[in-house]
Scaffold this motif. Structure first.
Motif, PDB file in Angstrom:
ATOM      1  N   LEU A  67       0.834  -1.206   0.000  1.00  0.00           N
ATOM      2  CA  LEU A  67       0.000   0.000   0.000  1.00  0.00           C
ATOM      3  C   LEU A  67       0.867   1.253   0.000  1.00  0.00           C
ATOM      4  CD1 LEU A  67      -2.829  -0.976   2.516  1.00  0.00           C
ATOM      5  CD2 LEU A  67      -3.135  -0.441   0.096  1.00  0.00           C
ATOM      6  N   ARG A  68       1.913   1.232   0.776  1.00  0.00           N
ATOM      7  CA  ARG A  68       2.821   2.387   0.858  1.00  0.00           C
ATOM      8  C   ARG A  68       3.478   2.637  -0.500  1.00  0.00           C
ATOM      9  NH1 ARG A  68       8.270   2.810   1.765  1.00  0.00           N
ATOM     10  NH2 ARG A  68       8.990   4.771   2.664  1.00  0.00           N
ATOM     11  N   THR A  69       3.939   1.586  -1.144  1.00  0.00           N
ATOM     12  CA  THR A  69       4.611   1.747  -2.437  1.00  0.00           C
ATOM     13  C   THR A  69       3.661   2.318  -3.483  1.00  0.00           C
ATOM     14  OG1 THR A  69       6.087  -0.117  -1.952  1.00  0.00           O
ATOM     15  CG2 THR A  69       5.854   0.539  -4.260  1.00  0.00           C
ATOM     16  N   ASP A 122      17.072   1.172  -9.621  1.00  0.00           N
ATOM     17  CA  ASP A 122      17.076   1.032  -8.169  1.00  0.00           C
ATOM     18  C   ASP A 122      17.030  -0.467  -7.873  1.00  0.00           C
ATOM     19  OD1 ASP A 122      16.458   0.772  -5.461  1.00  0.00           O
ATOM     20  OD2 ASP A 122      15.250   2.589  -5.418  1.00  0.00           O
ATOM     21  N   PRO A 123      18.125  -1.081  -7.472  1.00  0.00           N
ATOM     22  CA  PRO A 123      18.142  -2.543  -7.326  1.00  0.00           C
ATOM     23  C   PRO A 123      17.143  -3.061  -6.301  1.00  0.00           C
ATOM     24  CG  PRO A 123      20.110  -1.539  -6.364  1.00  0.00           C
ATOM     25  CD  PRO A 123      19.414  -0.471  -7.127  1.00  0.00           C
ATOM     26  N   MET A 124      16.934  -2.309  -5.217  1.00  0.00           N
ATOM     27  CA  MET A 124      15.996  -2.777  -4.193  1.00  0.00           C
ATOM     28  C   MET A 124      14.584  -2.841  -4.747  1.00  0.00           C
ATOM     29  SD  MET A 124      15.004  -1.112  -0.509  1.00  0.00           S
ATOM     30  CE  MET A 124      13.866   0.034  -1.288  1.00  0.00           C
ATOM     31  N   ARG A 125      14.196  -1.814  -5.523  1.00  0.00           N
ATOM     32  CA  ARG A 125      12.843  -1.792  -6.075  1.00  0.00           C
ATOM     33  C   ARG A 125      12.670  -2.850  -7.157  1.00  0.00           C
ATOM     34  NH1 ARG A 125       9.492   0.370  -2.472  1.00  0.00           N
ATOM     35  NH2 ARG A 125      10.207   2.417  -1.734  1.00  0.00           N
ATOM     36  N   ILE A 126      13.691  -3.079  -7.966  1.00  0.00           N
ATOM     37  CA  ILE A 126      13.596  -4.123  -8.989  1.00  0.00           C
ATOM     38  C   ILE A 126      13.493  -5.496  -8.329  1.00  0.00           C
ATOM     39  CG2 ILE A 126      14.761  -5.210 -10.928  1.00  0.00           C
ATOM     40  CD1 ILE A 126      13.617  -2.478 -11.567  1.00  0.00           C
ATOM     41  N   ARG A 127      14.231  -5.706  -7.251  1.00  0.00           N
ATOM     42  CA  ARG A 127      14.104  -6.962  -6.496  1.00  0.00           C
ATOM     43  C   ARG A 127      12.674  -7.117  -5.970  1.00  0.00           C
ATOM     44  NH1 ARG A 127      19.088  -9.235  -4.065  1.00  0.00           N
ATOM     45  NH2 ARG A 127      17.748  -9.893  -2.345  1.00  0.00           N
ATOM     46  N   GLN A 128      12.114  -6.017  -5.468  1.00  0.00           N
ATOM     47  CA  GLN A 128      10.742  -6.046  -4.956  1.00  0.00           C
ATOM     48  C   GLN A 128       9.757  -6.409  -6.066  1.00  0.00           C
ATOM     49  OE1 GLN A 128       9.491  -2.288  -3.338  1.00  0.00           O
ATOM     50  NE2 GLN A 128       7.541  -3.076  -2.571  1.00  0.00           N
ATOM     51  N   ALA A 129       9.958  -5.829  -7.249  1.00  0.00           N
ATOM     52  CA  ALA A 129       9.069  -6.133  -8.376  1.00  0.00           C
ATOM     53  C   ALA A 129       9.213  -7.588  -8.815  1.00  0.00           C
ATOM     54  CB  ALA A 129       9.373  -5.189  -9.537  1.00  0.00           C
ATOM     55  N   LEU A 130      10.444  -8.090  -8.907  1.00  0.00           N
ATOM     56  CA  LEU A 130      10.662  -9.475  -9.319  1.00  0.00           C
ATOM     57  C   LEU A 130      10.058 -10.434  -8.304  1.00  0.00           C
ATOM     58  CD1 LEU A 130      11.871 -11.641 -11.104  1.00  0.00           C
ATOM     59  CD2 LEU A 130      14.057 -11.324  -9.913  1.00  0.00           C
ATOM     60  N   LEU A 131      10.196 -10.131  -7.040  1.00  0.00           N
ATOM     61  CA  LEU A 131       9.618 -10.981  -6.001  1.00  0.00           C
ATOM     62  C   LEU A 131       8.095 -11.027  -6.141  1.00  0.00           C
ATOM     63  CD1 LEU A 131      10.377 -12.696  -3.552  1.00  0.00           C
ATOM     64  CD2 LEU A 131      10.062 -10.679  -2.124  1.00  0.00           C
ATOM     65  N   ALA A 132       7.481  -9.883  -6.458  1.00  0.00           N
ATOM     66  CA  ALA A 132       6.030  -9.846  -6.660  1.00  0.00           C
ATOM     67  C   ALA A 132       5.627 -10.680  -7.870  1.00  0.00           C
ATOM     68  CB  ALA A 132       5.562  -8.403  -6.822  1.00  0.00           C
ATOM     69  N   LEU A 133       6.405 -10.625  -8.952  1.00  0.00           N
ATOM     70  CA  LEU A 133       6.104 -11.416 -10.140  1.00  0.00           C
ATOM     71  C   LEU A 133       6.244 -12.914  -9.874  1.00  0.00           C
ATOM     72  CD1 LEU A 133       7.819  -9.259 -12.919  1.00  0.00           C
ATOM     73  CD2 LEU A 133       5.374  -9.500 -12.485  1.00  0.00           C
ATOM     74  N   LEU A 134       7.295 -13.288  -9.149  1.00  0.00           N
ATOM     75  CA  LEU A 134       7.479 -14.705  -8.825  1.00  0.00           C
ATOM     76  C   LEU A 134       6.376 -15.201  -7.892  1.00  0.00           C
ATOM     77  CD1 LEU A 134      11.355 -14.850  -8.271  1.00  0.00           C
ATOM     78  CD2 LEU A 134      10.047 -15.597 -10.274  1.00  0.00           C
ATOM     79  N   ASP A 135       5.985 -14.375  -6.942  1.00  0.00           N
ATOM     80  CA  ASP A 135       4.916 -14.765  -6.030  1.00  0.00           C
ATOM     81  C   ASP A 135       3.597 -14.898  -6.787  1.00  0.00           C
ATOM     82  OD1 ASP A 135       3.944 -15.158  -3.221  1.00  0.00           O
ATOM     83  OD2 ASP A 135       2.753 -13.383  -3.726  1.00  0.00           O
ATOM     84  N   ASN A 136       3.376 -14.016  -7.754  1.00  0.00           N
ATOM     85  CA  ASN A 136       2.162 -14.103  -8.570  1.00  0.00           C
ATOM     86  C   ASN A 136       2.161 -15.400  -9.385  1.00  0.00           C
ATOM     87  OD1 ASN A 136      -0.245 -12.660  -9.949  1.00  0.00           O
ATOM     88  ND2 ASN A 136       1.068 -13.231 -11.664  1.00  0.00           N
ATOM     89  N   GLY A 141      -3.260  -8.724  -3.042  1.00  0.00           N
ATOM     90  CA  GLY A 141      -4.091  -8.054  -4.024  1.00  0.00           C
ATOM     91  C   GLY A 141      -3.417  -6.834  -4.614  1.00  0.00           C
ATOM     92  N   LEU A 142      -2.159  -6.616  -4.247  1.00  0.00           N
ATOM     93  CA  LEU A 142      -1.437  -5.424  -4.688  1.00  0.00           C
ATOM     94  C   LEU A 142      -0.137  -5.751  -5.407  1.00  0.00           C
ATOM     95  CD1 LEU A 142      -1.887  -3.136  -1.549  1.00  0.00           C
ATOM     96  CD2 LEU A 142      -2.723  -2.641  -3.828  1.00  0.00           C
ATOM     97  N   GLY A 143       0.208  -7.028  -5.519  1.00  0.00           N
ATOM     98  CA  GLY A 143       1.515  -7.396  -6.054  1.00  0.00           C
ATOM     99  C   GLY A 143       1.807  -6.816  -7.419  1.00  0.00           C
ATOM    100  N   LEU A 144       0.891  -7.019  -8.374  1.00  0.00           N
ATOM    101  CA  LEU A 144       1.122  -6.517  -9.721  1.00  0.00           C
ATOM    102  C   LEU A 144       0.981  -5.002  -9.787  1.00  0.00           C
ATOM    103  CD1 LEU A 144      -0.649  -9.258 -11.874  1.00  0.00           C
ATOM    104  CD2 LEU A 144       1.788  -8.987 -11.360  1.00  0.00           C
ATOM    105  N   ALA A 145       0.163  -4.425  -8.904  1.00  0.00           N
ATOM    106  CA  ALA A 145       0.086  -2.965  -8.836  1.00  0.00           C
ATOM    107  C   ALA A 145       1.419  -2.382  -8.384  1.00  0.00           C
ATOM    108  CB  ALA A 145      -1.032  -2.541  -7.889  1.00  0.00           C
ATOM    109  N   VAL A 146       2.097  -3.079  -7.494  1.00  0.00           N
ATOM    110  CA  VAL A 146       3.426  -2.645  -7.051  1.00  0.00           C
ATOM    111  C   VAL A 146       4.414  -2.722  -8.215  1.00  0.00           C
ATOM    112  CG1 VAL A 146       5.365  -3.246  -5.561  1.00  0.00           C
ATOM    113  CG2 VAL A 146       3.051  -3.216  -4.639  1.00  0.00           C
ATOM    114  N   VAL A 147       4.319  -3.781  -9.017  1.00  0.00           N
ATOM    115  CA  VAL A 147       5.197  -3.917 -10.191  1.00  0.00           C
ATOM    116  C   VAL A 147       5.005  -2.725 -11.128  1.00  0.00           C
ATOM    117  CG1 VAL A 147       5.711  -5.315 -12.224  1.00  0.00           C
ATOM    118  CG2 VAL A 147       5.245  -6.429 -10.032  1.00  0.00           C
ATOM    119  N   ALA A 148       3.739  -2.395 -11.416  1.00  0.00           N
ATOM    120  CA  ALA A 148       3.459  -1.255 -12.296  1.00  0.00           C
ATOM    121  C   ALA A 148       3.953   0.049 -11.677  1.00  0.00           C
ATOM    122  CB  ALA A 148       1.958  -1.174 -12.575  1.00  0.00           C
TER     123      ALA A 148
END
Length: 357
Positions: free
Chosen positions: A189-191, A243-257, A317-324
């Motif tokens: 939600l914060r992101t 930003d490596p931390m944010r890209i890691r966060q996005a990849l983690l969301a994609l893998l979790d999805n 319910g926010l994983g892909l929204a975080v990726v975007a």
């Protein structure tokens, strides 16, 4: 100076009114003196400096007619101008009372500025209505997402306090799982909210993205294998500005999805650079996402299958929204399209020039 819109309409009206009054005076003067010199010439003294009684009557009648013409033209013009202004004023009062569906009438578009004022108000009212509807949706969605884990935590803690559940390791691990889910929801939600407000700060630097991807996949490999999925890497070494931390966060969301929604099989992770853009792709073997719903999967709390609850399947319910959100923060975009294996291909891409800036 070139006039346009309302200024041009006022200028045209004033010129037409001046021309009309001039024509009125000229024509009536010809008629008056023709009749006066023919029927009562003795009352017209051509050498006198002061108007005679008939001339005073003619001047009074001409003045009254000119004033009537001016009033008629002014009333007509003012009505045209006041239609959008009164509509905007009335609509503002209704908006202040909470009716965000109201729209103003633009009226005569040749008035320019007045019509544009109504159009601008309608755009503002539409934006307010959209924000209000999204706020209501978000409040409802957040309450829905929080209700289940909070209820579980409350029930488990109450059961532990009353001795219904044994205070063993499995119980505490279950509680920690629920707390982790709440923490993930809060961070997601914060992101998303920071991105929408334009305050998501990135720490952009030259990064070996392939090494970052390997670390994330290694960290999440056990969870993928438990779901019957095998990660396959196709990585290209080299510095990437991100930003490596944010890209890691996005990849983690994609893998979790992929873990939660894809069928058992291969999960392919591919990165590289093409067409002046960096990209990171995650592909699965199915079941894929219908093309009509592909554009909606990156919207917060909106799912390709509404019947599935993110609480039941472990997502926020926010994983892909975080990726975007992370893609937009990098000046890029997130897309979803069919993969070559019949599944879904999620791609995070951002321009090299934008990243370098």
């Amino acid at each position: 100076m070139r006039l346009s819109g309302l200024s041009r309409q006022i200028a045209r009206t004033m010129m037409a009114m001046a021309l009309g009054i001039t024509v009125l005076v000229v024509l009536t003067s010809y008629v008056f003196y023709f009749l006066a010199l023919r029927y009562f010439p003795e009352q017209i003294d051509e050498t006198a400096w002061w108007p005679s009684a008939p001339e005073w009557l003619w001047l009074a009648a001409t003045t009254v007619a000119a004033l009537g013409l001016a009033v008629m033209v002014a009333v007509k013009l003012s009505r045209r101008i006041l239609v959008p202004l009164n509509s905007v004023a009335d609509s503002l009062r209704r908006v202040a009372q909470g009716d965000l569906s109201v729209r103003a009438t633009a009226g005569d578009r040749s008035l320019g500025e007045a019509a544009e004022l109504a159009d601008d108000f309608n755009a503002l009212a539409g934006q307010l209505q959209r924000v209000s509807e999204e706020l209501a949706f978000w409040n409802s969605a957040i309450a829905h997402e929080l209700r289940t884990p909070v209820t579980i935590l409350k029930g488990r803690l109450q059961g532990l306090s009353e001795g219904v559940f044994p205070a063993d390791e499995s119980q505490f691990r279950g509680l920690l799982t629920q707390v982790d889910g709440l923490s993930r929801l809060i961070e997601d939600l914060r992101t998303v909210s920071l991105t929408e407000s334009g305050h998501l700060n990135l720490h952009v630097q030259n990064t070996d993205l392939s090494a970052e991807i390997r670390d994330v996949v290694e960290l999440y490999k056990e969870a993928l294998e438990a779901a019957g999925q095998r990660p396959v890497l196709d990585l290209h070494a080299g510095p990437v500005h991100c930003d490596p931390m944010r890209i890691r966060q996005a990849l983690l969301a994609l893998l979790d999805n992929a873990r939660r929604h894809a069928v058992p099989g291969t999960i392919r992770i591919h990165n590289g650079q093409e067409g002046g853009r960096y990209f990171l792709r995650v592909e699965d073997n199915g079941p894929g996402i219908p093309e009509a719903l592909a554009s909606q999967v990156f919207t917060a709390f909106r799912r390709a299958n509404p019947a599935r609850s993110s609480v039941r399947d472990g997502g926020s319910g926010l994983g892909l929204a975080v990726v975007a959100a992370i893609a937009h923060a990098h000046g890029g975009q997130a897309t979803c399209r069919p993969s070559s294996e019949g599944g879904a291909c999620f791609e995070l891409s951002w321009p090299v020039a934008q990243a370098a800036d």
